[in-house]
Design an enzyme around this catalytic site. Structure first.
Site, PDB file in Angstrom:
ATOM      1  N   GLU A 343     -22.768  34.022  27.880  1.00 13.66           N
ATOM      2  CA  GLU A 343     -23.190  34.665  29.057  1.00 13.66           C
ATOM      3  C   GLU A 343     -24.789  34.910  28.995  1.00 13.66           C
ATOM      4  OE1 GLU A 343     -21.968  37.683  25.925  1.00 13.66           O
ATOM      5  OE2 GLU A 343     -21.405  35.642  26.462  1.00 13.66           O
ATOM      6  N   ASN A 344     -25.383  34.225  28.385  1.00 15.22           N
ATOM      7  CA  ASN A 344     -27.119  34.330  28.598  1.00 15.22           C
ATOM      8  C   ASN A 344     -27.570  34.900  29.807  1.00 15.22           C
ATOM      9  OD1 ASN A 344     -27.203  32.835  25.879  1.00 15.22           O
ATOM     10  ND2 ASN A 344     -26.791  31.291  27.405  1.00 15.22           N
ATOM     11  N   GLU A 377     -17.590  34.974  31.822  1.00 15.99           N
ATOM     12  CA  GLU A 377     -18.954  34.813  31.731  1.00 15.99           C
ATOM     13  C   GLU A 377     -19.911  35.716  32.462  1.00 15.99           C
ATOM     14  OE1 GLU A 377     -17.743  33.015  28.300  1.00 15.99           O
ATOM     15  OE2 GLU A 377     -19.730  34.032  28.698  1.00 15.99           O
TER      16      GLU A 377
END
Length: 931
Positions: A343-344, A377
């Site tokens: 999930e940057n 995400e």
């Protein structure tokens, strides 16, 4: 991070051994030669653009200096595991306010410079920076001056820096890394020729020296430069604020993330990628550009992921009032990825199998998984990014909460009952065994050795169940109030599970203290319920007891009773309808209540339902309201009644599963004792009625397919006493039930297959439900040992126009020893040998097959061109598939264990995370009967 890869496996990891990569610590420059080291680049946003200084400082760096700087004081020391304890947590002495990163991406090596604005929180302390020994350290400067070697100490774990200023200062660090040699796929690495990062949990320390811990939150600006012809796309977190041409055919891009984040959320991607684009307008009217990047030849497979993303954004606004906070959201799909997705902030990186989907290459299950993981995400943007973990002991704070959110999203997008059944099935198959085995741990552990080993089904799936219990106890409105207060208090912070707990309790002004042991205790609570009806008093009574069994490090006597919600409905025995529940233990229920939520928080507790005019059949633990193992005094007739009448889809399914489990446990005992096996004809009749129900105009065919499922061998193993399980006996008992039902219901199964065979593929809910029912019936028919069954399956394979049906027919043939099986598998390989993801299905089906001597086939597949031990997806498919077949994996001569051990040793030299996951397969050996 959605660890989708492990959700299909049972247990996780064991602590890894030695580190993988150790690059030369010698400087590449000649003695005394001047080298240009980019020193400090300030990126200041102004009207959406950057003011970028490109000056470099020429520094004299000798080989002796860099060699001294890179001398690891404990390089020769034996790497003994070090336990990290929650009780030892300390806030960092130095806060990192802003971080500017500069990447020079080159083919042989990559130079990384970080410039950090440091705020001093506690004066005079040594600063420890995590750093992997694979990196070369080229420079350390404080306020522009090189730090002397006497103030630096490098170890296997990182770098100690002494003698720092008492006031805020600037720290510059230059490192050199080799992403192309990084087979661990942590930090910066190359996948299919493209640069990619994976930094959770401890990957950033493979890029540069840094306080690589989640409570160090900083604003990041990232500049990257690379050859334009090879890497035309340059991506990082946040907004693109500058880009341009460089010298020698190179180009650069500068990305600025305005939101504070820990290093585990950093991301960088550089490569030759194509994209699809769309947009979403938020509830406040802001337009967000959406892009999904893939390798050019896969770009036609990303449409479903984009649709799923847009649905996720709308759902989060509608359900939790959470709006996206940037003007750009990117997803990148890569083939080489240890987990499911990451999930940057604004730059999600996905395992390609959770992005790519077309009807010809992906099954209905793949489509559902993609929708769920894309949602997961995206939802992390708030539950994980905007509010993150103080330390890794709090991992379930973000993962358990976000799994709950993605489960609710998928339930709203599809059939809620079917989704709940699927989630509980996975919990029982994977998390319950972990909770009763040597790897048992609480959702918030007190200690760990290697953090990667705690990305487990307990932290994720049981953690989600704990969150769900808040909703059951507080109601949807109360849960939403708790969520709102949580974000109001902690937006932009790194917090703990206690903070979430307090927000829920405070927002609802309620005492939840008895709920806290869910975070502290391992093990699955065991609940027993006894029921009675008093006609003279017109009361129905439930007497419940609970206990939590002993787990490693926690004796049963230490376990506390926990608060758990038990949802209960009462069915009229005459009509099969829910009756209205008037009051429980003297507390009036809301008018029209047909399901009461009992707050069960004592070791023994009695619940009395008043004003019950006649005897009823109770439906207990509706919607699986607590993650427990429950026994009741309900009789076979009661379960058959619930199976036919219960308004709660989960409990209607559960009644049938309870009947199946009871039958199978008896058959296992009979098989063990040499008794003849007999089928329960009442169960056969119940299954017949269930299938016949598919002819109704309003039939939920997806639910009917689920209701036909017979408990798996792994679930049955968990019901048996440790040290008594013979996998061959369990398989024989289950096969007997499947063969009996297939023989007795053959004509009905064949007719149902025909009635639900569409002339052309459609990806609509009704069509997916028809396929699930049809393919479940075909699975039953595969147990009929007659030539025409195999012939029909092969014909269906050859005529199938979608991957769902192709895989279903291959699965039906996979356990048969016949020419049709070989023909189908050969044809599949010839058609799909150039698609790596589709070949994973081919590997998995063969590895999990129950045909005789299948271990030899699995060994041969290790050498097949379709397999690559360096690609996690291939390992999960082949080795994970092999471990999912109990009779082959646990065969009595021990060759299955020996084979797995050899594979793990080989993997450990390549990718320790993947090796540790595979080692999880042996954690249940104690259940097996010694041979």
């Amino acid at each position: 991070m959605r660890a989708a890869a492990f959700r299909a496996l049972s247990s996780r990891r064991t602590p890894p051994g030695r580190s993988l990569l150790l690059l030369s610590s010698r400087s590449s420059s000649s003695p005394g030669k001047k080298v240009s080291i980019p020193v400090r680049r300030r990126f200041e946003a102004s009207s959406g653009r950057s003011k970028r200084s490109t000056t470099t400082t020429t520094t004299t760096t000798t080989r002796a200096t860099t060699t001294t700087m890179n001398a690891i004081v404990d390089a020769d020391a034996k790497e003994t595991p070090k336990t990290i304890y929650l009780k030892d947590y300390q806030t960092p002495a130095y806060a990192f306010e802003k971080v500017s990163l500069s990447f020079q991406l080159n083919e042989e090596e990559t130079t990384v410079e970080s410039t950090i604005d440091v705020r001093v929180e506690r004066k005079g302390e040594t600063l420890f920076l995590h750093g992997d020994k694979s990196m070369r350290l080229d420079a350390v400067r404080v306020n522009g001056a090189q730090v002397s070697d006497s103030r630096l100490k490098r170890t296997n774990a990182g770098l100690f820096v002494d003698g720092l200023p008492n006031e805020d200062f600037t720290l510059d660090i230059v490192t050199t890394i080799k992403p192309q040699e990084n087979t661990a796929l942590e930090g910066l690495y190359k996948s299919s020729g493209n640069y990619c990062t994976q930094c959770e949990a401890e990957g950033f320390r493979r890029i540069t020296f840094y306080q690589d811990r989640p409570d160090v939150m900083s604003k990041f600006t990232t500049r990257m430069e690379a050859a334009k012809d090879k890497y035309p796309v340059l991506l990082s977190n946040g907004n693109l604020i500058d880009s341009g041409e460089g010298e020698g055919g190179r180009h650069f891009a500068v990305w600025e993330d305005p939101w504070r984040k820990p290093s585990y959320l950093f991301a960088l991607v550089a490569g030759n990628l194509a994209k699809i684009e769309d947009s979403f307008t938020t509830m406040s009217g802001k337009k967000v550009d959406l892009r999904i990047y893939t390798e050019p030849h896969n770009i036609d497979k990303a449409d479903h992921a984009m649709v799923s993303l847009i649905k996720s954004m709308k759902w989060d606004e509608d359900t939790f009032g959470l709006e996206y906070d940037l003007e750009l959201f990117n997803i990148v799909a890569v083939d080489d990825f240890n987990m499911g997705a990451m999930e940057n902030k604004s730059l999600n990186v996905f395992n390609s199998r959770l992005v790519f989907a077309t009807p010809k290459t992906a099954t209905d299950s793949d489509y559902a998984a993609i929708e769920g993981v894309v949602g997961h995400e995206y939802f992390h943007n708030w539950t994980g990014n905007r509010v993150t973990c103080r330390d890794w002991f709090q991992l379930s704070l973000k993962e358990g909460l976000t799994v709950y959110r993605d489960q609710e999203f998928s339930s709203d997008m599809n059939s809620r009952g079917v989704k709940r059944i699927g989630d509980v099935s996975k919990l029982r198959a994977a998390q319950f065994p972990q909770d009763s085995g040597p790897m048992a741990h609480p959702i918030r552990p007190e200690e760990y050795i290697k953090m990667d080993n705690f990305y487990t089904v307990t932290v994720y799936e049981k953690g989600a169940e704990v969150v769900r219990m808040y909703e059951s106890l507080l109601g949807k409105d109360g849960f939403r109030k708790g969520m709102d207060l949580y974000f109001e208090r902690h937006d932009g912070c790194a917090v703990t599970t206690d903070d979430f707990f307090n927000a829920m309790a405070d927002a609802n002004n309620t005492d939840l203290s008895a709920f806290k042991p869910w975070y502290q205790q391992a093990g699955t609570p065991i609940v027993d319920v006894k029921t009675s009806y008093d006609a003279s008093k017109k009361t129905f009574t439930l007497k419940a007891t609970q206990m939590v069994p002993a787990t490693p490090g926690q004796d049963a006597s230490q376990k506390k009773a926990v608060l758990m919600p038990i949802r209960v409905g009462l069915l009229n025995k005459s009509t099969g309808k829910d009756i209205e529940i008037i009051s429980v233990n003297g507390v009036a229920q809301d008018k029209g209540t047909t399901t009461a939520v009992l707050r069960f928080d004592q070791k023994e507790q009695t619940f009395t339902f008043e004003n019950v005019e006649q005897d009823v059949v109770p439906s207990i633990l509706r919607n699986f309201s607590s993650p427990i193992k429950m026994t009741t005094d309900l009789e076979e007739s009661d379960l058959l009644f619930l199976m036919a009448n219960d308004s709660d889809p989960f409990n209607r399914w559960e009644a049938g599963q309870t009947l199946f489990r009871s039958l199978l446990v008896k058959l296992i005992a009979d098989e063990t004792n040499g008794k003849a096996l007999e089928m329960n004809t009442k169960i056969t009749d119940a299954v017949r009625k269930t299938i016949e129900g598919s002819n109704a105009a309003d039939a939920d065919k997806a639910f009917i397919a689920r209701a036909m499922m017979v408990p798996s061998e792994s679930e049955l193993v968990e019901m048996l006493e440790p040290g008594t399980v013979d996998p061959d006996v369990v398989k024989a008992a289950r096969d007997f039930v499947m063969k009996s039902l297939a023989a007795d219901l053959r004509s009905l199964l064949e007719e149902t297959v025909k009635m639900n065979s569409a002339t052309a593929y459609k990806n609509e809910p009704a069509d997916r439900a028809m396929r699930s029912l049809k393919n479940m019936c075909m699975g039953y028919l595969s147990y009929v040992n007659e030539p025409e069954v195999a012939k029909d399956a092969l014909e269906r394979y050859q005529n199938a126009d979608n991957m769902t049906d192709k895989i279903a027919t291959l699965s039906a043939l996979s356990n048969k020893v016949c020419a049709e099986r070989d023909t189908a598998f050969d044809a599949f390989y010839q058609e799909w040998q150039n698609d790596p993801l589709v070949m994973c299905k081919w590997l998995s089906l063969q590895a999990s097959s129950g045909i005789p001597n299948n271990l030899d086939n699995v060994k041969a597949l290790l050498k097949h061109p379709a397999f690559d031990i360096k690609v996690p997806n291939k390992v999960y498919s082949l080795i994970g598939g092999f471990m999912s077949n109990p009779t082959t994996f646990h065969q009595k001569d021990g060759q299955g264990y020996e084979f797995l051990a050899d594979v793990i040793l080989q993997l450990n030299e390549i990718n320790q995370q993947v090796a540790a996951r595979m080692a999880g397969g042996v954690t249940r050996w104690g259940k097996k009967k010694p041979s």
